[in-house]
Design an enzyme around this catalytic site. Structure first.
Site, PDB file in Angstrom:
ATOM      1  N   THR A  70      51.900  31.680 -57.412  1.00  0.00           N
ATOM      2  CA  THR A  70      51.343  32.007 -56.091  1.00  0.00           C
ATOM      3  C   THR A  70      52.129  33.147 -55.451  1.00  0.00           C
ATOM      4  O   THR A  70      51.544  34.094 -54.903  1.00  0.00           O
ATOM      5  CB  THR A  70      51.393  30.746 -55.186  1.00  0.00           C
ATOM      6  OG1 THR A  70      50.619  29.724 -55.809  1.00  0.00           O
ATOM      7  CG2 THR A  70      50.863  31.043 -53.797  1.00  0.00           C
ATOM      8  N   ASN A 154      40.646  29.329 -63.838  1.00  0.00           N
ATOM      9  CA  ASN A 154      41.295  28.022 -63.914  1.00  0.00           C
ATOM     10  C   ASN A 154      40.312  26.856 -63.863  1.00  0.00           C
ATOM     11  O   ASN A 154      40.634  25.759 -64.278  1.00  0.00           O
ATOM     12  CB  ASN A 154      42.306  27.871 -62.775  1.00  0.00           C
ATOM     13  CG  ASN A 154      41.735  28.243 -61.443  1.00  0.00           C
ATOM     14  OD1 ASN A 154      41.359  29.402 -61.213  1.00  0.00           O
ATOM     15  ND2 ASN A 154      41.628  27.290 -60.536  1.00  0.00           N
ATOM     16  N   GLN A 182      46.593  31.105 -66.214  1.00  0.00           N
ATOM     17  CA  GLN A 182      45.985  30.144 -67.142  1.00  0.00           C
ATOM     18  C   GLN A 182      45.972  30.652 -68.582  1.00  0.00           C
ATOM     19  O   GLN A 182      45.919  29.855 -69.510  1.00  0.00           O
ATOM     20  CB  GLN A 182      44.557  29.794 -66.691  1.00  0.00           C
ATOM     21  CG  GLN A 182      44.498  28.957 -65.425  1.00  0.00           C
ATOM     22  CD  GLN A 182      45.066  27.539 -65.585  1.00  0.00           C
ATOM     23  OE1 GLN A 182      45.226  27.027 -66.691  1.00  0.00           O
ATOM     24  NE2 GLN A 182      45.395  26.917 -64.471  1.00  0.00           N
ATOM     25  N   HIS A 204      55.066  26.454 -65.156  1.00  0.00           N
ATOM     26  CA  HIS A 204      54.708  25.032 -65.314  1.00  0.00           C
ATOM     27  C   HIS A 204      53.374  24.804 -66.012  1.00  0.00           C
ATOM     28  O   HIS A 204      53.013  23.662 -66.303  1.00  0.00           O
ATOM     29  CB  HIS A 204      54.768  24.301 -63.966  1.00  0.00           C
ATOM     30  CG  HIS A 204      53.652  24.584 -63.015  1.00  0.00           C
ATOM     31  ND1 HIS A 204      52.613  23.718 -62.831  1.00  0.00           N
ATOM     32  CD2 HIS A 204      53.429  25.624 -62.183  1.00  0.00           C
ATOM     33  CE1 HIS A 204      51.784  24.209 -61.919  1.00  0.00           C
ATOM     34  NE2 HIS A 204      52.257  25.361 -61.507  1.00  0.00           N
ATOM     35  N   CYS A 327      41.414  21.119 -52.526  1.00  0.00           N
ATOM     36  CA  CYS A 327      41.268  19.848 -51.828  1.00  0.00           C
ATOM     37  C   CYS A 327      41.733  20.060 -50.400  1.00  0.00           C
ATOM     38  O   CYS A 327      42.822  20.574 -50.185  1.00  0.00           O
ATOM     39  CB  CYS A 327      42.194  18.869 -52.545  1.00  0.00           C
ATOM     40  SG  CYS A 327      42.059  17.208 -52.018  1.00  0.00           S
TER      41      CYS A 327
END
Ligand code: PLP
Length: 384
Positions: A70, A154, A182, A204, A327
């Site tokens: 990010t 993604n 990705q 990660h 979300c």
């Protein structure tokens, strides 16, 4: 049953990364210090930088460590815009299917820097509409500060025609940033061959720790920084380097690179098995994304269901998957990616992402597929 099919969200740390992390935690020394402790840590950082450069085919000096994918995206998009914006040139071009880590900084540039933002549409396949971009660059190329397009999506796993995009942009000397979070470690990825100005990767997603990423930025190009301070990382990203995470990132990158082809071919077979089984179990489902795909991402729409219900039913049965979309306040928004591909809000909200890795097996896939008839019929009943 306990089956993890959310590897695109994050994936387990590999043994080599855990070892590298633990080794560094036993060491002392700020890599900016000049004494022997600092120099020893600096050596580890530079060796890690070299390992990451090898994995992504760039020069070591082009690797700028950041605190996440990010942050690398924000640094690239804002930095390239700030570098080039003037009264006549103030247009930021991204695509309709970017991750929020590009969508939201682009919106920030619109809100706070009065940039104009144009989002490239995608075809039903999920691929960026190159004809739209060609026309835009022909008509307004001299107004564009930066183009940012992802290497693969993604949510759907669709690989984007980045080399073509670079070709179109280079005619008007427009820098291209590519979010390759990705794709890195999953498909062949070469900074040098792609010809982009900047590229984002994150640890990660490939078996490294969370909270460490890198911006690969063309040698010699200096962009205004997002974070100011001690002048580390070409003065583009100040802050004491996170040596343990950097060493673990490098270990994960080397591990991913060494087994990339073999893992990709195994995971692609699992994906085929998954899709064939899913279609046989639920004949009216829709597979989202076509064309060139990442090996591990499968995005399915189950008409007459609701994503959150599906997610909870799969979770209750021991299967971890995702809606793939953002979300907010515990409720999934309809995916902007699926809507850009032509889905209605309702069908976008009837979709799930299953993301596989080489850690999954054929029996994982078979067990999950065996759950489909009951999970989908319960989700349909709940939606009546
Ligand atoms: C395409 C893409 N870009 C950026 C990110 C953000 O990376 P990070 O989690 O390292 O901030 C993600 C993570 O989900 C992603 O999938």
């Amino acid at each position: 049953m306990s089956i993890y099919l959310d590897h695109a969200a994050t994936t387990p740390m590999v043994a080599a990364a855990k070892r590298a992390l633990a080794d560094q935690m036993d060491k002392l020394g700020n890599p900016s210090s000049l004494h022997m402790y600092g120099r020893a840590t600096r050596k580890d950082v530079e060796e890690s930088r070299e390992a990451i450069a090898r994995a992504v085919a760039c020069r070591p000096s082009e690797v700028i460590f950041t605190g996440s994918g990010t942050e690398a995206n924000n640094t690239a998009l804002k930095g390239l815009h700030w570098l080039r914006a003037n009264e006549k040139r103030n247009l930021v071009v991204i695509s309709e299917i970017e991750h929020h880590a590009i969508f939201d900084p682009a919106q920030w540039l619109a809100d706070y820097e009065k940039a104009e933002v144009i989002k490239l549409p995608v075809l039903a396949s999920g691929e960026i509409d190159l004809a739209f971009l060609r026309k835009l660059v022909t008509e307004r190329g001299n107004e564009i500060t930066v183009i940012s397009v992802m290497h693969s999506n993604n949510e759907t796993g669709t690989i984007q025609p980045v080399a073509e995009i670079v070709k179109i942009a280079s005619g008007a000397q427009i820098p291209v940033h590519c979010d390759a979070v990705q794709s890195f470690g999953k498909v062949p990825l070469s900074f040098k061959d792609l010809g982009v100005t900047a590229l984002t990767i994150s640890a990660h997603k490939i078996g490294g720790p969370m909270g460490i990423g890198a911006l690969i930025l063309q040698h010699g190009l200096e962009i205004p920084a997002l974070i100011h301070g001690g002048g580390q990382e070409r003065e583009i990203r100040s802050g004491t380097l996170n040596t343990p995470s950097i060493a673990a990132f490098a270990a994960a990158a080397s591990d991913a690179a060494s087994a990339q082809a073999e893992r990709a071919s195994f995971v692609s077979k699992l994906r085929e098995q998954f899709i064939a089984g899913a279609k046989a179990a639920i004949p009216d489902l829709i597979v989202n994304g076509s064309g060139e795909q990442l090996p591990g991402i499968i995005n399915l729409t189950f008409p007459g269901t609701e994503s959150d219900t599906l997610l909870l039913l799969f979770d209750a049965a021991g299967v971890a998957c995702s809606t793939g979309s953002a979300c907010s306040a515990g409720v999934h928004e309809p995916s902007h990616v699926l809507m850009a591909m032509g889905h209605s809000q309702v069908s976008a909200q009837s979709s799930l992402r299953f993301s596989l890795s080489y850690l999954n097996s054929e029996s994982d896939v078979a067990e999950v597929i065996a759950l489909f008839p009951s999970v989908i019929s319960r989700a349909r009943a709940a939606n009546l």
